[in-house]
Write an enzyme that holds these catalytic residues in place. Sequence first.
Site, PDB file in Angstrom:
ATOM      1  N   CYS A  13      -3.984   5.401   3.333  1.00  0.00           N
ATOM      2  CA  CYS A  13      -5.325   5.422   2.746  1.00  0.00           C
ATOM      3  C   CYS A  13      -6.086   6.643   3.282  1.00  0.00           C
ATOM      4  CB  CYS A  13      -6.033   4.108   3.025  1.00  0.00           C
ATOM      5  SG  CYS A  13      -7.543   3.860   2.047  1.00  0.00           S
TER       6      CYS A  13
ATOM      7  N   ASP B 201      -2.506   2.690  -8.315  1.00  0.00           N
ATOM      8  CA  ASP B 201      -3.577   2.865  -7.337  1.00  0.00           C
ATOM      9  C   ASP B 201      -4.819   3.400  -8.039  1.00  0.00           C
ATOM     10  OD1 ASP B 201      -5.288   3.586  -5.276  1.00  0.00           O
ATOM     11  OD2 ASP B 201      -3.741   4.542  -4.073  1.00  0.00           O
TER      12      ASP B 201
ATOM     13  N   HIS C 294      -2.668   0.254  -4.505  1.00  0.00           N
ATOM     14  CA  HIS C 294      -3.189   0.793  -3.264  1.00  0.00           C
ATOM     15  C   HIS C 294      -2.924  -0.196  -2.131  1.00  0.00           C
ATOM     16  CE1 HIS C 294      -5.692   3.504  -0.954  1.00  0.00           C
ATOM     17  NE2 HIS C 294      -6.332   2.465  -0.438  1.00  0.00           N
TER      18      HIS C 294
END
Length: 243
Positions: free
Chosen positions: A125, A183, A214
């Site tokens: 991330c 994502d 994600h």
Amino acid sequence: MIIQYHINDIQTETGLMRTSVFRPSKEGKYPTIIFYSEIFQQTSPITRSAQILASHGFVVLVPEIFHELNPQGNVLAYDDAGKDKGNADKLTKPLEHHDSDTQAMVTFIQQQTYCTDKVSVMGVCIGGHLAFRAALNQQVTAAFCLYPTDIHSNTLPCTLGNDTLTRSIDIRCPMVLVFGKQDPHVSAKGRTLIHQTLSQNKCDFSWHEVNAQHAFMRDEGDRYDAALAIQMYKMAIDFFTIP
């Protein structure tokens, strides 16, 4: 491999940064991975990821990426309040301070008797972004970036012209980038921009787009894909052990 764990408070240009160190219990010198977390800092899933990597013969450092903005040891919950706080932190801390944090960790690593001179970086991330960013440091030898956010959008604060995608022309080490096709944080258009820029800059990188959402590495929540996570760990370990 059995591992040990301890904490070091590393002095940075912006204050002490609490850093967790996971490393093999057996005496010796091992290559290092700086592992950058999500916006929530060192949660249980991040700890387990670090343990997995360390057990394969690495020293793994997990820094508190927002140490200037939180009390030492602060971990945000995977809820709306935690997400709001983490997102506020990422939009407050400039990339230049992340750069100086990385250099402080590299210096720390060079001073440890249990570390070799090989320093790799990895993250998920925003941590994927920070791993990508850390590749600008000429002492970093390899970067493995999992679904890095905010690179294509230039949404993290920095001085003009110092955003990560623009600076990618200065990256010299090999990189691996992994994105989930589902994502929402990095659209297909965003992925194309990153790929085209790295190609134009003649960066040394490999590119993977997988059928995942994600945070598919996070072993909590309904987006976790255990099979893909195992594949990514193996890919990263193999990548970091290349001579």
